[in-house]
Design a protein around this motif. Sequence first.
Motif, PDB file in Angstrom:
ATOM      1  N   LEU A  89       8.598  11.271  -0.207  1.00  0.00           N
ATOM      2  CA  LEU A  89       7.413  10.990   0.601  1.00  0.00           C
ATOM      3  C   LEU A  89       6.848   9.649   0.154  1.00  0.00           C
ATOM      4  O   LEU A  89       6.547   9.443  -1.017  1.00  0.00           O
ATOM      5  N   TRP A  90       6.739   8.735   1.094  1.00  0.00           N
ATOM      6  CA  TRP A  90       6.170   7.412   0.858  1.00  0.00           C
ATOM      7  C   TRP A  90       4.757   7.420   1.405  1.00  0.00           C
ATOM      8  O   TRP A  90       4.551   7.760   2.582  1.00  0.00           O
ATOM      9  N   GLY A  91       3.801   7.087   0.579  1.00  0.00           N
ATOM     10  CA  GLY A  91       2.411   7.154   1.010  1.00  0.00           C
ATOM     11  C   GLY A  91       2.086   8.588   1.353  1.00  0.00           C
ATOM     12  O   GLY A  91       2.582   9.524   0.723  1.00  0.00           O
ATOM     13  N   ASP A  92       1.283   8.768   2.388  1.00  0.00           N
ATOM     14  CA  ASP A  92       0.915  10.140   2.746  1.00  0.00           C
ATOM     15  C   ASP A  92       1.559  10.633   4.036  1.00  0.00           C
ATOM     16  O   ASP A  92       1.256  11.721   4.502  1.00  0.00           O
ATOM     17  N   SER A  93       2.525   9.822   4.603  1.00  0.00           N
ATOM     18  CA  SER A  93       3.048  10.282   5.891  1.00  0.00           C
ATOM     19  C   SER A  93       4.462   9.828   6.249  1.00  0.00           C
ATOM     20  O   SER A  93       4.913  10.089   7.357  1.00  0.00           O
ATOM     21  N   ILE A  94       5.168   9.143   5.359  1.00  0.00           N
ATOM     22  CA  ILE A  94       6.514   8.670   5.691  1.00  0.00           C
ATOM     23  C   ILE A  94       7.545   9.385   4.825  1.00  0.00           C
ATOM     24  O   ILE A  94       7.462   9.362   3.601  1.00  0.00           O
ATOM     25  N   VAL A  95       8.509  10.007   5.484  1.00  0.00           N
ATOM     26  CA  VAL A  95       9.625  10.652   4.786  1.00  0.00           C
ATOM     27  C   VAL A  95      10.745   9.621   4.753  1.00  0.00           C
ATOM     28  O   VAL A  95      11.275   9.241   5.794  1.00  0.00           O
ATOM     29  N   LYS A 107       0.815  -1.219   0.000  1.00  0.00           N
ATOM     30  CA  LYS A 107       0.000   0.000   0.000  1.00  0.00           C
ATOM     31  C   LYS A 107       0.849   1.269   0.000  1.00  0.00           C
ATOM     32  O   LYS A 107       0.498   2.256  -0.609  1.00  0.00           O
ATOM     33  N   THR A 108       1.955   1.244   0.727  1.00  0.00           N
ATOM     34  CA  THR A 108       2.779   2.438   0.866  1.00  0.00           C
ATOM     35  C   THR A 108       3.881   2.418  -0.182  1.00  0.00           C
ATOM     36  O   THR A 108       4.743   1.549  -0.167  1.00  0.00           O
ATOM     37  N   LYS A 109       3.819   3.400  -1.080  1.00  0.00           N
ATOM     38  CA  LYS A 109       4.788   3.495  -2.173  1.00  0.00           C
ATOM     39  C   LYS A 109       5.328   4.914  -2.262  1.00  0.00           C
ATOM     40  O   LYS A 109       4.759   5.849  -1.700  1.00  0.00           O
ATOM     41  N   LYS A 110       6.392   5.052  -3.034  1.00  0.00           N
ATOM     42  CA  LYS A 110       6.967   6.369  -3.294  1.00  0.00           C
ATOM     43  C   LYS A 110       5.923   7.245  -3.982  1.00  0.00           C
ATOM     44  O   LYS A 110       5.137   6.761  -4.794  1.00  0.00           O
ATOM     45  N   THR A 111       5.954   8.525  -3.648  1.00  0.00           N
ATOM     46  CA  THR A 111       5.086   9.489  -4.320  1.00  0.00           C
ATOM     47  C   THR A 111       5.956  10.615  -4.879  1.00  0.00           C
ATOM     48  O   THR A 111       7.152  10.680  -4.600  1.00  0.00           O
ATOM     49  N   ASN A 112       5.334  11.492  -5.620  1.00  0.00           N
ATOM     50  CA  ASN A 112       6.023  12.688  -6.120  1.00  0.00           C
ATOM     51  C   ASN A 112       5.669  13.912  -5.290  1.00  0.00           C
ATOM     52  O   ASN A 112       6.024  15.032  -5.655  1.00  0.00           O
ATOM     53  N   ALA A 113       4.958  13.713  -4.183  1.00  0.00           N
ATOM     54  CA  ALA A 113       4.544  14.829  -3.336  1.00  0.00           C
ATOM     55  C   ALA A 113       5.758  15.492  -2.695  1.00  0.00           C
ATOM     56  O   ALA A 113       6.787  14.862  -2.468  1.00  0.00           O
ATOM     57  N   SER A 114       5.611  16.766  -2.389  1.00  0.00           N
ATOM     58  CA  SER A 114       6.684  17.537  -1.773  1.00  0.00           C
ATOM     59  C   SER A 114       6.816  17.194  -0.285  1.00  0.00           C
ATOM     60  O   SER A 114       5.855  17.325   0.483  1.00  0.00           O
ATOM     61  N   VAL A 115       8.008  16.767   0.110  1.00  0.00           N
ATOM     62  CA  VAL A 115       8.276  16.466   1.514  1.00  0.00           C
ATOM     63  C   VAL A 115       8.149  17.734   2.347  1.00  0.00           C
ATOM     64  O   VAL A 115       7.542  17.737   3.421  1.00  0.00           O
ATOM     65  N   ARG A 116       8.697  18.830   1.864  1.00  0.00           N
ATOM     66  CA  ARG A 116       8.657  20.081   2.630  1.00  0.00           C
ATOM     67  C   ARG A 116       7.224  20.583   2.822  1.00  0.00           C
ATOM     68  O   ARG A 116       6.866  21.049   3.904  1.00  0.00           O
ATOM     69  N   GLU A 117       6.412  20.471   1.781  1.00  0.00           N
ATOM     70  CA  GLU A 117       5.004  20.879   1.917  1.00  0.00           C
ATOM     71  C   GLU A 117       4.293  19.989   2.941  1.00  0.00           C
ATOM     72  O   GLU A 117       3.489  20.480   3.737  1.00  0.00           O
ATOM     73  N   PHE A 118       4.577  18.696   2.914  1.00  0.00           N
ATOM     74  CA  PHE A 118       3.993  17.779   3.891  1.00  0.00           C
ATOM     75  C   PHE A 118       4.401  18.188   5.308  1.00  0.00           C
ATOM     76  O   PHE A 118       3.560  18.289   6.203  1.00  0.00           O
TER      77      PHE A 118
END
Length: 155
Positions: A46-52, A5-16
């Motif tokens: 950012l992995w999933g929505d909460s892991i750096v 379920k938890t995979k790499k994303t392209n979301a910004s770590v700093r924004e998170f």
Amino acid sequence: MSEPKTKKTNASVREFLDKVEHPVKRIDSFHLLELMENITGVKPILWGDSIVGFDTYHYVYASGREGDWPITGFSPRKQKLTIYIMNGFANYELLLQNMGKFKVSKSCLYINKLADVKIDVLTEIIKDSVHQMRLKYHKEIHTTVRDRISPCLSF
């Protein structure tokens, strides 16, 4: 076989991290971000929505299930900061005795805030864990990372 379920994303770590509600946890998260980036020599993902996460390794279980996961990382959970020490804590018993206030599970270190632990001890644990994971999973150890790891560790 199901996909992890938890995979790499392209979301910004700093924004998170900017969205972490608790101010101390947000500041501590940015300190961990800098610490782990310096130790690993790689940029966070950012992995999933909460892991750096930092760096990756590929695992295969005896059941045949496989996937990718960060070699180290952290998550600013609501209750505690969770720090991922993927090779576990068996080799760090002496260091943990001098680290401060924390809890552990198989590969997670839980702390309320960085002020509760000795940063130099935490740093040594993360450095060694990254080194051991890279050795185990045949990852090349970057010269810059090798230079940052304590001279008492053998290569």
